[in-house]
Write an enzyme that holds these catalytic residues in place. Structure first.
Site, short mmCIF file in Angstrom:
data_model
loop_
_atom_site.label_atom_id
_atom_site.label_comp_id
_atom_site.label_asym_id
_atom_site.label_seq_id
_atom_site.Cartn_x
_atom_site.Cartn_y
_atom_site.Cartn_z
N ASN A 1 -3.51 -1.19 -1.16
CA ASN A 1 -4.15 -1.79 -2.33
C ASN A 1 -4.82 -3.12 -2.05
O ASN A 1 -5.43 -3.71 -2.94
CB ASN A 1 -3.14 -1.95 -3.48
N HIS B 1 5.04 -2.01 -10.08
CA HIS B 1 5.55 -2.06 -8.71
C HIS B 1 6.95 -2.68 -8.63
O HIS B 1 7.91 -2.05 -8.21
CB HIS B 1 4.60 -2.87 -7.82
#
Length: 310
Positions: free
Chosen positions: A158, A240
């Site tokens: 990411n 997350h």
């Protein structure tokens, strides 16, 4: 009861993980240790102190740790989390100050004082954990378990096409942590990208949260949706760090598989890539995620937060 030291770089999703920890009776939060990551160490430490004050938990010590990665220069994620790490949220200075110990020394002291009882939960770069291992290698045998949010095993990264942010920030520290020989679980983008909340979810929370925490959560996530996510045209907040925190006391939310995972330290295009081998089980150095109960986590998070901050 899970006795946890939360190593963190708040961070919007770090803040949500902290709120979940405080809302979960299974967790005894021993301390917060801060590290540079999403923003610099001054901001992450101030944020940790201010968030605890906001939640009415000024009894929990906060120890500041590493202000830079082991080798590389510090690269932050202010574009995602805002210049102060908490989006547009401006919290007053906490009435409490940071613990006098360095985070590394606090980690070592707490783990060695209670062998087999302390779980380390690292939701930022792994610099503090690597430094603690270097200073006192015996913590690898004394810790109960280690959970880290980081890596991208079978999915793209990411921050680069190859690497996830926490590992990319300090890949050399990640290499040390991966090879320490302690009981380790990695919560990677493979599962965290399957667990997200929407603006509607956060708006629904507003009916059950108290004013101060509601204001904080909505301001932080509004920044994420309206500033960062507007650039990439999506409306999903990936959970997350809260998922990693939840897995410490509900590991069955995730389906795990033994794997050997290493981190790329030399590649020009692949620095920080986590490379996983699920076949050489005799060499496995951690439990890696292969599936997640996304609906179960979503229900857990919304119920815990909603009930804790009435």
């Amino acid at each position: 009861m899970h006795r946890i030291i939360l190593d963190t770089d708040p961070g919007i999703d770090d803040a949500l993980a902290l709120f979940l920890a405080l809302a979960s009776p299974e967790i005894q939060l021993e301390a917060l240790t801060t590290v540079c990551g999403n923003v610099n160490l001054d901001h992450t430490t101030r944020n940790a102190l201010a968030l605890l004050s906001l939640a009415g938990r000024e009894d929990i010590p906060v120890a500041a740790g590493a202000s830079r990665p082991l080798i590389l220069p510090h690269g932050d994620a202010a574009s995602v989390h805002g210049l102060n790490g908490l989006g547009q949220l401006q919290l007053p200075e906490s009435r409490i100050t940071a613990h006098p110990q360095h985070a590394v020394d606090l980690i070592i002291e707490r783990v060695m004082q209670a062998p087999g009882e302390i779980t380390l939960v690292a939701i930022g770069p792994l610099t503090n954990l690597a430094l603690a291992l270097h200073k006192e290698p015996r913590i690898a045998r004394a810790v109960r378990e280690v959970y880290i949010m980081g890596g991208a095993l079978r999915v793209p990264g990411n921050v680069t096409p190859a690497a996830e942010f926490n590992i990319y920030c300090d890949p050399h520290a990640a290499h040390v942590v991966f090879h320490a020989g302690w009981p380790l679980r990695i919560v990677s983008l493979d599962v965290t990208h399957q667990v997200s909340l929407t603006p509607v979810d956060f708006a629904q929370l507003a009916t059950s949260l108290d004013g101060s925490v509601k204001h904080a959560i909505l301001q932080m996530t509004d920044f994420y949706f309206n500033v960062f996510q507007a650039e990439i045209a999506t409306k999903a907040f990936h959970m997350h760090d809260p998922l990693c925190l939840a897995a410490t006391f509900l590991p069955d939310l995730i389906t795990w598989q033994p794997a050997y995972v290493d981190v790329e330290l030399q590649g020009t295009l692949t620095l920080g890539e986590t490379v996983a081998d699920f076949k050489q089980l005799t060499q496995a150095n951690m439990q890696a995620p292969v599936a997640v109960d996304a609906a179960g986590f979503r229900t857990l998070f919304l119920e815990r937060i909603g009930q804790a901050y009435l």
